[in-house]
Design a protein around this motif. Sequence first.
Motif, short mmCIF file in Angstrom:
data_model
loop_
_atom_site.label_atom_id
_atom_site.label_comp_id
_atom_site.label_asym_id
_atom_site.label_seq_id
_atom_site.Cartn_x
_atom_site.Cartn_y
_atom_site.Cartn_z
N ASN A 42 0.83 -1.21 0.00
CA ASN A 42 0.00 0.00 0.00
C ASN A 42 0.86 1.25 0.00
N PHE A 43 1.91 1.26 0.82
CA PHE A 43 2.82 2.40 0.87
C PHE A 43 3.49 2.60 -0.49
N GLU A 44 4.01 1.52 -1.08
CA GLU A 44 4.68 1.62 -2.38
C GLU A 44 3.73 2.13 -3.46
N THR A 45 2.49 1.67 -3.43
CA THR A 45 1.50 2.13 -4.40
C THR A 45 1.23 3.62 -4.24
N ASN A 46 1.07 4.07 -3.00
CA ASN A 46 0.84 5.50 -2.74
C ASN A 46 2.03 6.33 -3.20
N VAL A 47 3.23 5.88 -2.90
CA VAL A 47 4.43 6.61 -3.30
C VAL A 47 4.54 6.65 -4.82
N PHE A 48 4.33 5.52 -5.47
CA PHE A 48 4.43 5.46 -6.93
C PHE A 48 3.40 6.39 -7.58
N ASN A 49 2.17 6.35 -7.08
CA ASN A 49 1.12 7.21 -7.65
C ASN A 49 1.47 8.69 -7.51
N LYS A 50 2.15 9.04 -6.43
CA LYS A 50 2.51 10.44 -6.21
C LYS A 50 3.74 10.86 -7.02
N THR A 51 4.63 9.93 -7.33
CA THR A 51 5.93 10.31 -7.89
C THR A 51 6.18 9.92 -9.34
N HIS A 52 5.49 8.96 -9.89
CA HIS A 52 5.90 8.43 -11.20
C HIS A 52 5.76 9.42 -12.35
N LYS A 53 4.93 10.43 -12.22
CA LYS A 53 4.80 11.42 -13.28
C LYS A 53 5.41 12.76 -12.90
N ALA A 54 5.95 12.85 -11.70
CA ALA A 54 6.51 14.12 -11.22
C ALA A 54 7.95 14.28 -11.69
N ASP A 55 8.36 15.53 -11.84
CA ASP A 55 9.73 15.83 -12.23
C ASP A 55 10.62 16.14 -11.03
N ASN A 56 10.06 16.10 -9.85
CA ASN A 56 10.82 16.40 -8.64
C ASN A 56 11.72 15.23 -8.27
N GLU A 57 12.58 15.46 -7.30
CA GLU A 57 13.43 14.40 -6.77
C GLU A 57 13.10 14.10 -5.33
N ILE A 58 12.15 14.83 -4.76
CA ILE A 58 11.83 14.68 -3.35
C ILE A 58 10.32 14.80 -3.16
N ALA A 59 9.80 14.01 -2.23
CA ALA A 59 8.37 14.06 -1.91
C ALA A 59 8.21 13.82 -0.41
N PHE A 60 7.07 14.24 0.10
CA PHE A 60 6.73 14.00 1.50
C PHE A 60 5.39 13.29 1.52
N LEU A 61 5.35 12.15 2.21
CA LEU A 61 4.13 11.35 2.25
C LEU A 61 4.10 10.57 3.56
N GLU A 62 2.96 10.55 4.20
CA GLU A 62 2.76 9.79 5.43
C GLU A 62 3.81 10.11 6.50
N GLY A 63 4.21 11.36 6.57
CA GLY A 63 5.19 11.78 7.57
C GLY A 63 6.61 11.34 7.29
N MET A 64 6.91 11.02 6.04
CA MET A 64 8.26 10.59 5.68
C MET A 64 8.79 11.41 4.51
N THR A 65 10.10 11.48 4.45
CA THR A 65 10.79 12.15 3.35
C THR A 65 11.20 11.09 2.35
N ILE A 66 10.88 11.30 1.09
CA ILE A 66 11.16 10.32 0.04
C ILE A 66 11.98 11.00 -1.05
N VAL A 67 13.13 10.42 -1.35
CA VAL A 67 13.90 10.89 -2.51
C VAL A 67 13.86 9.78 -3.54
N TYR A 68 13.83 10.16 -4.81
CA TYR A 68 13.65 9.14 -5.84
C TYR A 68 14.28 9.57 -7.16
#
Length: 166
Positions: A42-68
């Motif tokens: 579920n976490f991976e799906t939420n992260v992927f949905n938020k990031t796969h089309k974004a041009d950023n390198e960083i996201a914040f989700l569920e109280g965590m910092t995500i770099v990708y």
Amino acid sequence: RNCNQVLKKEYPLKCLYIKDTIMELCTYYDPELYPSMKEQKNFETNVFNKTHKADNEIAFLEGMTIVYKSSIDLFFYVVGSAQENELMLMAVLNCLFESLSQMLRKNVEKRTLLDNMDGVFLVVDEIIDGGFYWLLSRNNIPWNVTTDQSESSIPQSRVITLVNAL
């Protein structure tokens, strides 16, 4: 206080994973973050949905910092707590990507990665240990993990001579 209380610290790295558009290929999770596979998915799906089309390198989700980072048909994620330094997480991500790029001869795509999963696991194991990141430079990853063994510095003629001598 006993030693366990003094030594117990929050894991700086919550998870690290590599995935394609369908499934994860290599994962590490803090055992307390998402204890079940269903929660991880579920976490991976939420992260992927938020990031796969974004041009950023960083996201914040569920109280965590995500770099990708993405490469052809793969996505690389490093996740830390909200308090974790984004630059350190990015250093972990860059070390992972550059080490794999060196090991895979700059061909970082799904088929090549799948063909070399043993090396992928070794690279991940060299970078993180129990949630703590140790090596943040591809130059510190052991030579035998990131270099093809056929690229030995011993000339082939010497190897044949040595074998014939035995």
